[in-house]
Design a protein around this motif. Structure first.
Motif, PDB file in Angstrom:
ATOM      1  N   GLU A 169       0.848  -1.189   0.000  1.00 58.56           N
ATOM      2  CA  GLU A 169       0.000   0.000   0.000  1.00 58.56           C
ATOM      3  C   GLU A 169       0.883   1.238   0.000  1.00 58.56           C
ATOM      4  OE1 GLU A 169      -2.708   1.547  -1.025  1.00 58.56           O
ATOM      5  OE2 GLU A 169      -3.916   0.127   0.159  1.00 58.56           O
ATOM      6  N   VAL A 170       0.422   2.307  -0.651  1.00 61.06           N
ATOM      7  CA  VAL A 170       1.196   3.542  -0.734  1.00 61.06           C
ATOM      8  C   VAL A 170       0.342   4.719  -0.272  1.00 61.06           C
ATOM      9  CG1 VAL A 170       2.624   2.698  -2.637  1.00 61.06           C
ATOM     10  CG2 VAL A 170       0.514   3.940  -3.134  1.00 61.06           C
ATOM     11  N   ASP A 171       1.014   5.849  -0.045  1.00 60.11           N
ATOM     12  CA  ASP A 171       0.262   7.035   0.352  1.00 60.11           C
ATOM     13  C   ASP A 171      -0.398   7.713  -0.838  1.00 60.11           C
ATOM     14  OD1 ASP A 171       2.637   7.814  -0.811  1.00 60.11           O
ATOM     15  OD2 ASP A 171       3.211   9.231   0.753  1.00 60.11           O
ATOM     16  N   ASN A 172       0.256   7.667  -2.009  1.00 60.70           N
ATOM     17  CA  ASN A 172      -0.289   8.294  -3.216  1.00 60.70           C
ATOM     18  C   ASN A 172      -0.206   7.325  -4.389  1.00 60.70           C
ATOM     19  OD1 ASN A 172      -0.750  10.987  -2.070  1.00 60.70           O
ATOM     20  ND2 ASN A 172       1.473  11.174  -2.039  1.00 60.70           N
ATOM     21  N   PRO A 173      -1.313   6.666  -4.743  1.00 60.75           N
ATOM     22  CA  PRO A 173      -1.271   5.749  -5.895  1.00 60.75           C
ATOM     23  C   PRO A 173      -1.181   6.522  -7.201  1.00 60.75           C
ATOM     24  CG  PRO A 173      -3.509   5.946  -5.072  1.00 60.75           C
ATOM     25  CD  PRO A 173      -2.635   6.691  -4.094  1.00 60.75           C
ATOM     26  N   VAL A 174      -0.648   5.867  -8.236  1.00 62.98           N
ATOM     27  CA  VAL A 174      -0.615   6.479  -9.563  1.00 62.98           C
ATOM     28  C   VAL A 174      -1.972   6.197 -10.214  1.00 62.98           C
ATOM     29  CG1 VAL A 174       0.560   4.429 -10.471  1.00 62.98           C
ATOM     30  CG2 VAL A 174       0.509   6.536 -11.805  1.00 62.98           C
ATOM     31  N   VAL A 175      -2.661   7.259 -10.596  1.00 61.44           N
ATOM     32  CA  VAL A 175      -4.009   7.147 -11.154  1.00 61.44           C
ATOM     33  C   VAL A 175      -3.930   7.263 -12.674  1.00 61.44           C
ATOM     34  CG1 VAL A 175      -6.346   8.095 -11.159  1.00 61.44           C
ATOM     35  CG2 VAL A 175      -4.977   8.164  -9.066  1.00 61.44           C
ATOM     36  N   ILE A 176      -4.583   6.343 -13.388  1.00 63.66           N
ATOM     37  CA  ILE A 176      -4.612   6.381 -14.845  1.00 63.66           C
ATOM     38  C   ILE A 176      -6.036   6.138 -15.328  1.00 63.66           C
ATOM     39  CG2 ILE A 176      -2.215   5.600 -15.073  1.00 63.66           C
ATOM     40  CD1 ILE A 176      -3.279   2.818 -15.738  1.00 63.66           C
ATOM     41  N   PRO A 177      -6.360   6.603 -16.529  1.00 64.16           N
ATOM     42  CA  PRO A 177      -7.706   6.377 -17.060  1.00 64.16           C
ATOM     43  C   PRO A 177      -7.835   5.024 -17.753  1.00 64.16           C
ATOM     44  CG  PRO A 177      -6.484   7.809 -18.534  1.00 64.16           C
ATOM     45  CD  PRO A 177      -5.575   7.533 -17.362  1.00 64.16           C
ATOM     46  N   VAL A 178      -8.973   4.408 -17.592  1.00 62.28           N
ATOM     47  CA  VAL A 178      -9.269   3.147 -18.271  1.00 62.28           C
ATOM     48  C   VAL A 178      -9.547   3.428 -19.746  1.00 62.28           C
ATOM     49  CG1 VAL A 178     -10.952   1.270 -18.439  1.00 62.28           C
ATOM     50  CG2 VAL A 178     -10.161   2.035 -16.203  1.00 62.28           C
ATOM     51  N   GLY A 179      -9.090   2.527 -20.617  1.00 60.82           N
ATOM     52  CA  GLY A 179      -9.363   2.649 -22.043  1.00 60.82           C
ATOM     53  C   GLY A 179      -8.470   3.631 -22.768  1.00 60.82           C
ATOM     54  N   LYS A 180      -7.443   4.155 -22.102  1.00 65.51           N
ATOM     55  CA  LYS A 180      -6.503   5.088 -22.727  1.00 65.51           C
ATOM     56  C   LYS A 180      -5.108   4.454 -22.753  1.00 65.51           C
ATOM     57  CE  LYS A 180      -9.508   8.469 -23.107  1.00 65.51           C
ATOM     58  NZ  LYS A 180      -9.957   8.987 -24.425  1.00 65.51           N
ATOM     59  N   LYS A 181      -4.403   4.661 -23.837  1.00 67.22           N
ATOM     60  CA  LYS A 181      -3.053   4.134 -23.950  1.00 67.22           C
ATOM     61  C   LYS A 181      -2.096   5.056 -23.208  1.00 67.22           C
ATOM     62  CE  LYS A 181       0.278   2.319 -27.296  1.00 67.22           C
ATOM     63  NZ  LYS A 181       0.559   2.017 -28.721  1.00 67.22           N
ATOM     64  N   VAL A 182      -1.493   4.537 -22.152  1.00 65.47           N
ATOM     65  CA  VAL A 182      -0.606   5.331 -21.303  1.00 65.47           C
ATOM     66  C   VAL A 182       0.837   4.907 -21.550  1.00 65.47           C
ATOM     67  CG1 VAL A 182      -0.052   6.014 -18.942  1.00 65.47           C
ATOM     68  CG2 VAL A 182      -2.426   5.469 -19.562  1.00 65.47           C
ATOM     69  N   ARG A 183       1.667   5.875 -21.889  1.00 64.88           N
ATOM     70  CA  ARG A 183       3.095   5.599 -22.101  1.00 64.88           C
ATOM     71  C   ARG A 183       3.842   5.908 -20.809  1.00 64.88           C
ATOM     72  NH1 ARG A 183       7.304   8.958 -25.813  1.00 64.88           N
ATOM     73  NH2 ARG A 183       6.227  10.623 -24.690  1.00 64.88           N
ATOM     74  N   PHE A 184       4.653   4.945 -20.357  1.00 61.81           N
ATOM     75  CA  PHE A 184       5.443   5.111 -19.142  1.00 61.81           C
ATOM     76  C   PHE A 184       6.910   5.298 -19.526  1.00 61.81           C
ATOM     77  CE2 PHE A 184       1.833   2.403 -17.892  1.00 61.81           C
ATOM     78  CZ  PHE A 184       1.287   3.171 -16.871  1.00 61.81           C
ATOM     79  N   TYR A 251     -11.134   9.974 -13.752  1.00 61.50           N
ATOM     80  CA  TYR A 251      -9.740  10.406 -13.847  1.00 61.50           C
ATOM     81  C   TYR A 251      -9.660  11.926 -14.014  1.00 61.50           C
ATOM     82  CZ  TYR A 251      -5.177  11.400 -15.863  1.00 61.50           C
ATOM     83  OH  TYR A 251      -3.951  11.952 -16.118  1.00 61.50           O
ATOM     84  N   ALA A 252     -10.505  12.492 -14.873  1.00 56.53           N
ATOM     85  CA  ALA A 252     -10.522  13.947 -15.079  1.00 56.53           C
ATOM     86  C   ALA A 252     -10.876  14.672 -13.784  1.00 56.53           C
ATOM     87  CB  ALA A 252     -11.517  14.297 -16.183  1.00 56.53           C
ATOM     88  N   ALA A 253     -11.819  14.103 -13.011  1.00 54.68           N
ATOM     89  CA  ALA A 253     -12.193  14.712 -11.734  1.00 54.68           C
ATOM     90  C   ALA A 253     -11.022  14.663 -10.755  1.00 54.68           C
ATOM     91  CB  ALA A 253     -13.407  13.985 -11.154  1.00 54.68           C
ATOM     92  N   TRP A 254     -10.260  13.555 -10.778  1.00 57.49           N
ATOM     93  CA  TRP A 254      -9.094  13.436  -9.899  1.00 57.49           C
ATOM     94  C   TRP A 254      -8.043  14.484 -10.245  1.00 57.49           C
ATOM     95  CZ3 TRP A 254      -4.042  12.105 -11.373  1.00 57.49           C
ATOM     96  CH2 TRP A 254      -3.140  11.923 -10.313  1.00 57.49           C
ATOM     97  N   VAL A 255      -7.783  14.697 -11.534  1.00 57.04           N
ATOM     98  CA  VAL A 255      -6.799  15.704 -11.956  1.00 57.04           C
ATOM     99  C   VAL A 255      -7.231  17.084 -11.486  1.00 57.04           C
ATOM    100  CG1 VAL A 255      -5.781  16.869 -13.944  1.00 57.04           C
ATOM    101  CG2 VAL A 255      -5.987  14.374 -13.944  1.00 57.04           C
ATOM    102  N   ALA A 256      -8.509  17.419 -11.662  1.00 55.00           N
ATOM    103  CA  ALA A 256      -9.011  18.729 -11.245  1.00 55.00           C
ATOM    104  C   ALA A 256      -8.897  18.897  -9.728  1.00 55.00           C
ATOM    105  CB  ALA A 256     -10.464  18.883 -11.690  1.00 55.00           C
ATOM    106  N   GLU A 257      -9.226  17.842  -8.980  1.00 54.07           N
ATOM    107  CA  GLU A 257      -9.131  17.912  -7.525  1.00 54.07           C
ATOM    108  C   GLU A 257      -7.678  18.051  -7.078  1.00 54.07           C
ATOM    109  OE1 GLU A 257     -10.379  15.226  -3.594  1.00 54.07           O
ATOM    110  OE2 GLU A 257     -10.581  14.408  -5.631  1.00 54.07           O
ATOM    111  N   PHE A 258      -6.774  17.330  -7.732  1.00 61.72           N
ATOM    112  CA  PHE A 258      -5.351  17.413  -7.381  1.00 61.72           C
ATOM    113  C   PHE A 258      -4.832  18.837  -7.584  1.00 61.72           C
ATOM    114  CE2 PHE A 258      -0.851  17.246  -8.210  1.00 61.72           C
ATOM    115  CZ  PHE A 258      -0.362  16.311  -7.310  1.00 61.72           C
ATOM    116  N   LYS A 259      -5.158  19.446  -8.716  1.00 54.76           N
ATOM    117  CA  LYS A 259      -4.682  20.791  -8.997  1.00 54.76           C
ATOM    118  C   LYS A 259      -5.279  21.807  -8.030  1.00 54.76           C
ATOM    119  CE  LYS A 259      -3.704  20.099 -13.912  1.00 54.76           C
ATOM    120  NZ  LYS A 259      -4.012  20.529 -15.296  1.00 54.76           N
ATOM    121  N   ALA A 260      -6.535  21.609  -7.657  1.00 56.44           N
ATOM    122  CA  ALA A 260      -7.177  22.530  -6.716  1.00 56.44           C
ATOM    123  C   ALA A 260      -6.497  22.463  -5.352  1.00 56.44           C
ATOM    124  CB  ALA A 260      -8.657  22.197  -6.594  1.00 56.44           C
TER     125      ALA A 260
END
Length: 374
Positions: A169-184, A251-260
């Protein structure tokens, strides 16, 4: 071929469910096309090897039984057979070529990170991960959660069995969107690490000075756990990875909340203003628990083979400039936190250490002073 493999794999379904849960011996299918391809290729090779083994050992045991001495069998006297040599050379060659085709197709698929919808830069540190979302202007550190961290320490009094997802378990998980190709994009800041999440189907080395590329398209929402798979140091086993795959809207809601939240913190924490000692100590306690407790004990006492005591120590109560230099640039086993902590964080944690654990320096360190060392 896939239908045949699927039918053969159903044989496992006749085993008791509890036995499967307790004795997981096979690969899992995962939640990406990469992991499924690896699973299908694995099953194909497994069944080919099984069939070869059955045929070879079947013929061998049949020959031993039917041509035994008690039945009057006489050994044949010959030195070579061109036909046999052609057969045992040609058949393995055809098998290997047949396996090379799907293997090559799978490797090409794994390495094709083009046309990605988003990119995340992953940097390994001892012993944490840093994630930077290149398109969404989001970045953060992710490390072992506090419950697991306390339970894994000798003398903590906490039973590891009582901690859910102990060491995973971690304090901050890496959040990604389902159905999107994510390059690491994977690299490291200090030593060689390896970013490995089994459900995604790949492991990628994180090497200082190099950037390795991989990708994943997660098809099912959920939490997927992994670990650093490279022996990166003494606390290597305490460097987990948690991937939180969410629907695109979530995922979009998480990004907006993180920036806020980041904006609110930035507005509250002005490094140029004069901070009261009580403010610095309170914030320093949070920084110490989040960043320093991996090596140092929660009460500041010495940890054998890891960290000296912070109570009444010359390092903590010595010259402030030397302490700033130590925290920012590190030395020996002490990591360099200059690139990981802000001026406020460093000023706060130093003030906290000098006025806690029985220490009573009676002073404070302002963030503006830390900025002079950068």
């Amino acid at each position: 071929m896939k239908s045949i493999l699927h039918r053969l794999s159903l044989i496992v379904g006749f085993l008791p469910t509890a036995a499967l849960a307790d004795w997981q011996l096979n690969l899992t299918r995962g939640v990406t096309s990469i992991s499924r391809n690896a699973y299908d290729l694995h099953m194909l090779v497994l069944w080919v090897c099984t069939i070869i083994g059955v045929v070879v050992f079947g013929v061998m045991f049949w020959s031993i039984f039917h041509h035994r001495k008690s039945r009057g069998a006489q050994a044949a006297h010959f030195h070579e057979s061109t036909t046999v040599e052609v057969i045992w050379t040609l058949v393995p060659f055809l098998i290997l070529v047949g396996l090379a085709v799907p293997a090559t197709r799978a490797l090409i698929h794994i390495e094709d990170a083009s046309d990605a919808d988003m990119s995340i830069l992953i940097t390994g540190y001892q012993w944490k991960w840093h994630y930077k979302y290149l398109e969404d202007d989001v970045e953060f550190f992710s490390k072992l959660d506090q419950d697991s961290n306390r339970a894994r320490m000798l003398g903590s009094g906490q039973d590891p069995a009582s901690v859910e997802n102990y060491l995973l378990e971690v304090d901050n998980p890496v959040v990604i969107p389902v159905g999107k190709k994510v390059r690491f994009l994977t690299t490291a800041n200090d030593v060689i690490h390896a970013w490995w999440v089994p459900a995604l189907g790949f492991k990628r080395d994180a090497i200082p000075g190099f950037v390795n590329e991989s990708w994943a398209l997660v098809e099912e929402p959920g939490i997927y756990r992994g670990q650093c798979a490279e022996l990166c140091g003494r606390d290597h086993g305490f460097m987990p990875i948690v991937v939180d795959a969410r629907p695109p809207e979530a995922y979009a809601a998480w990004v907006a909340e993180f920036k806020a939240k980041r904006a609110a913190v930035a507005q509250k924490q002005d490094p140029k203003r004069a901070w009261a000692r009580e403010e610095l100590v309170a914030h320093g306690a949070e920084v110490y628990a989040a960043r320093c407790s991996d090596c140092h004990a929660a009460d500041g006492s010495a940890v054998n083979g890891s960290a000296p005591s912070l109570a009444g120590g010359e390092i903590v109560l010595g010259a402030v400039d030397d302490l700033i230099d130590l925290v920012m640039f590190g030395t020996g086993e002490m990591h360099a936190f200059g690139g990981q902590l802000s001026d406020i964080d460093i000023a706060a944690v130093i003030t906290f250490a000098r006025n806690s654990f029985g220490n009573n320096a009676g002073d404070d360190l302002q963030p503006i002073k830390v900025a002079e060392f950068r």
